[in-house]
Design a protein around this motif. Sequence first.
Motif, PDB file in Angstrom:
ATOM      1  N   ALA A  56      38.588  40.483  47.970  1.00 16.78           N
ATOM      2  CA  ALA A  56      39.539  39.403  47.884  1.00 16.78           C
ATOM      3  C   ALA A  56      40.352  39.631  47.250  1.00 16.78           C
ATOM      4  N   ARG A  57      41.922  40.127  47.772  1.00 15.44           N
ATOM      5  CA  ARG A  57      42.915  40.027  47.407  1.00 15.44           C
ATOM      6  C   ARG A  57      44.183  39.131  47.460  1.00 15.44           C
ATOM      7  N   ALA A  58      44.698  39.482  46.503  1.00 18.44           N
ATOM      8  CA  ALA A  58      45.856  38.526  46.341  1.00 18.44           C
ATOM      9  C   ALA A  58      47.620  38.914  44.931  1.00 18.44           C
ATOM     10  N   SER A  59      48.320  38.973  45.561  1.00 15.73           N
ATOM     11  CA  SER A  59      49.735  38.351  44.700  1.00 15.73           C
ATOM     12  C   SER A  59      49.840  37.333  44.378  1.00 15.73           C
ATOM     13  N   VAL A  60      50.162  36.886  42.990  1.00 15.85           N
ATOM     14  CA  VAL A  60      50.425  35.354  42.797  1.00 15.85           C
ATOM     15  C   VAL A  60      51.457  35.692  41.748  1.00 15.85           C
ATOM     16  N   ARG A  61      52.387  34.641  41.606  1.00 11.93           N
ATOM     17  CA  ARG A  61      53.566  34.405  41.512  1.00 11.93           C
ATOM     18  C   ARG A  61      53.427  33.229  39.671  1.00 11.93           C
ATOM     19  N   LEU A  62      52.869  33.739  38.520  1.00 10.21           N
ATOM     20  CA  LEU A  62      52.844  33.143  36.860  1.00 10.21           C
ATOM     21  C   LEU A  62      53.542  32.780  36.610  1.00 10.21           C
ATOM     22  N   THR A  63      53.484  31.597  35.814  1.00  9.11           N
ATOM     23  CA  THR A  63      54.367  31.435  34.815  1.00  9.11           C
ATOM     24  C   THR A  63      53.184  32.212  33.076  1.00  9.11           C
ATOM     25  N   CYS A  64      53.694  33.037  32.421  1.00  6.96           N
ATOM     26  CA  CYS A  64      53.424  33.512  30.881  1.00  6.96           C
ATOM     27  C   CYS A  64      53.515  32.868  29.859  1.00  6.96           C
ATOM     28  N   ALA A  65      51.679  31.945  29.751  1.00  5.05           N
ATOM     29  CA  ALA A  65      51.556  30.975  29.134  1.00  5.05           C
ATOM     30  C   ALA A  65      52.895  31.201  27.579  1.00  5.05           C
ATOM     31  N   ARG A  66      52.926  32.261  27.238  1.00  2.00           N
ATOM     32  CA  ARG A  66      53.622  33.259  26.157  1.00  2.00           C
ATOM     33  C   ARG A  66      55.584  32.132  26.031  1.00  2.00           C
ATOM     34  N   CYS A  67      56.218  33.513  26.968  1.00  2.00           N
ATOM     35  CA  CYS A  67      57.113  33.166  26.570  1.00  2.00           C
ATOM     36  C   CYS A  67      57.613  32.198  27.855  1.00  2.00           C
ATOM     37  N   LEU A  68      57.077  31.979  28.867  1.00  2.00           N
ATOM     38  CA  LEU A  68      57.769  31.340  29.964  1.00  2.00           C
ATOM     39  C   LEU A  68      58.252  31.720  31.005  1.00  2.00           C
ATOM     40  N   GLU A  69      58.153  33.242  30.941  1.00  2.00           N
ATOM     41  CA  GLU A  69      59.053  33.384  32.466  1.00  2.00           C
ATOM     42  C   GLU A  69      58.183  33.728  33.196  1.00  2.00           C
ATOM     43  N   GLU A  70      58.457  33.985  34.075  1.00  2.00           N
ATOM     44  CA  GLU A  70      57.679  33.800  35.751  1.00  2.00           C
ATOM     45  C   GLU A  70      57.196  35.495  35.614  1.00  2.00           C
ATOM     46  N   PHE A  71      55.961  35.769  36.820  1.00  7.96           N
ATOM     47  CA  PHE A  71      55.919  37.324  37.089  1.00  7.96           C
ATOM     48  C   PHE A  71      54.958  37.371  37.882  1.00  7.96           C
ATOM     49  N   ASP A  72      55.006  38.275  38.230  1.00  7.35           N
ATOM     50  CA  ASP A  72      53.673  38.376  39.866  1.00  7.35           C
ATOM     51  C   ASP A  72      52.576  39.304  39.125  1.00  7.35           C
ATOM     52  N   PHE A  73      51.363  38.748  39.705  1.00 10.35           N
ATOM     53  CA  PHE A  73      50.370  39.229  38.617  1.00 10.35           C
ATOM     54  C   PHE A  73      49.066  40.389  40.647  1.00 10.35           C
ATOM     55  N   GLU A  74      49.012  40.547  40.889  1.00 11.34           N
ATOM     56  CA  GLU A  74      48.335  41.464  41.952  1.00 11.34           C
ATOM     57  C   GLU A  74      46.836  41.186  41.303  1.00 11.34           C
ATOM     58  N   LEU A  75      45.688  41.240  41.865  1.00  9.45           N
ATOM     59  CA  LEU A  75      44.249  40.706  40.777  1.00  9.45           C
ATOM     60  C   LEU A  75      43.554  41.422  42.953  1.00  9.45           C
ATOM     61  N   THR A  76      42.966  41.282  42.486  1.00  7.59           N
ATOM     62  CA  THR A  76      41.059  42.274  43.489  1.00  7.59           C
ATOM     63  C   THR A  76      40.182  41.596  42.575  1.00  7.59           C
ATOM     64  N   ASN A  77      39.489  40.534  42.809  1.00  6.55           N
ATOM     65  CA  ASN A  77      38.359  40.751  43.289  1.00  6.55           C
ATOM     66  C   ASN A  77      37.003  40.307  44.255  1.00  6.55           C
ATOM     67  N   SER A  78      35.788  41.010  44.066  1.00 10.25           N
ATOM     68  CA  SER A  78      35.130  41.108  44.887  1.00 10.25           C
ATOM     69  C   SER A  78      34.348  39.630  45.087  1.00 10.25           C
ATOM     70  N   THR A  79      33.683  39.718  46.518  1.00  6.49           N
ATOM     71  CA  THR A  79      33.459  38.561  46.951  1.00  6.49           C
ATOM     72  C   THR A  79      31.881  38.892  48.105  1.00  6.49           C
ATOM     73  N   ASP A  80      30.907  37.902  47.798  1.00  7.65           N
ATOM     74  CA  ASP A  80      29.683  38.093  49.194  1.00  7.65           C
ATOM     75  C   ASP A  80      29.360  37.016  49.356  1.00  7.65           C
ATOM     76  N   PHE A  81      29.181  36.958  51.134  1.00  6.14           N
ATOM     77  CA  PHE A  81      28.711  35.230  51.017  1.00  6.14           C
ATOM     78  C   PHE A  81      27.472  35.636  51.894  1.00  6.14           C
ATOM     79  N   ILE A  82      27.226  34.579  52.765  1.00  2.00           N
ATOM     80  CA  ILE A  82      26.289  34.871  54.374  1.00  2.00           C
ATOM     81  C   ILE A  82      27.201  33.701  54.584  1.00  2.00           C
ATOM     82  N   VAL A  83      27.709  34.048  56.001  1.00  2.00           N
ATOM     83  CA  VAL A  83      28.069  33.139  57.153  1.00  2.00           C
ATOM     84  C   VAL A  83      26.946  33.054  58.472  1.00  2.00           C
ATOM     85  N   CYS A  84      26.698  31.635  58.411  1.00  2.00           N
ATOM     86  CA  CYS A  84      25.713  31.487  59.773  1.00  2.00           C
ATOM     87  C   CYS A  84      25.929  29.821  59.686  1.00  2.00           C
ATOM     88  N   SER A  85      24.589  29.269  60.443  1.00  2.26           N
ATOM     89  CA  SER A  85      24.930  28.297  61.096  1.00  2.26           C
ATOM     90  C   SER A  85      24.380  27.196  60.631  1.00  2.26           C
TER      91      SER A  85
END
Length: 172
Positions: A56-85
């Motif tokens: 899963a890949r995403a670019s999210v806009r976050l607020t820094c917990a310390r300085c409260l400035e907004e910044f873009d965070f790029e993330l990648t996370n592995s995922t696996d699942f089964i699709v069936c009926s």
Amino acid sequence: MILDLSQFETFPIHVKLAAEPEAISIDYDSVVGVNSAGLDLDIQKSGEEFYCQGNARASVRLTCARCLEEFDFELTNSTDFIVCSQEWHKSHRGIKDNEDYVFFQGGELQADLTDVLRQAVIISISLKPLCREDCRGLCPSCGANRNEESCQCQVKKTDERWEALRKLSGLT
Ligand SMILES: [Zn+2]
Ligand SMILES: [Zn+2]
């Protein structure tokens, strides 16, 4: 974000899916919004099950917990699942199972992967995101962003403590 497996005849396949950023709404105080998000999957078919593995890949806009400035965070996370009926799952899979399943909707070979993507994005976001590892945050006294300016509060504080110490040791 729909995965439509009816359009493929031979497996394995590799698919890239992009979600509408608005569909990946995340109700966290630190999340301002999602810029883009998608899944990159290798899909293998086994009987009536489709094994999906990838990122899963995403670019999210976050607020820094310390300085409260907004910044873009790029993330990648592995995922696996089964699709069936759902019917297949009921009749072929036991109750105890560590796999994640996404069921087809109706009789079609279509599955909505929006929740899979949202979950993968959510667990990649820190509860207290930082714009950078060494963010110096805001001054608790005057509110200055200490990444950008150095205020005089810290100096005064040190003086006060020194003053107290001097009183304690009977120097004044
Ligand atoms: Zn910061
Ligand atoms: Zn200050």
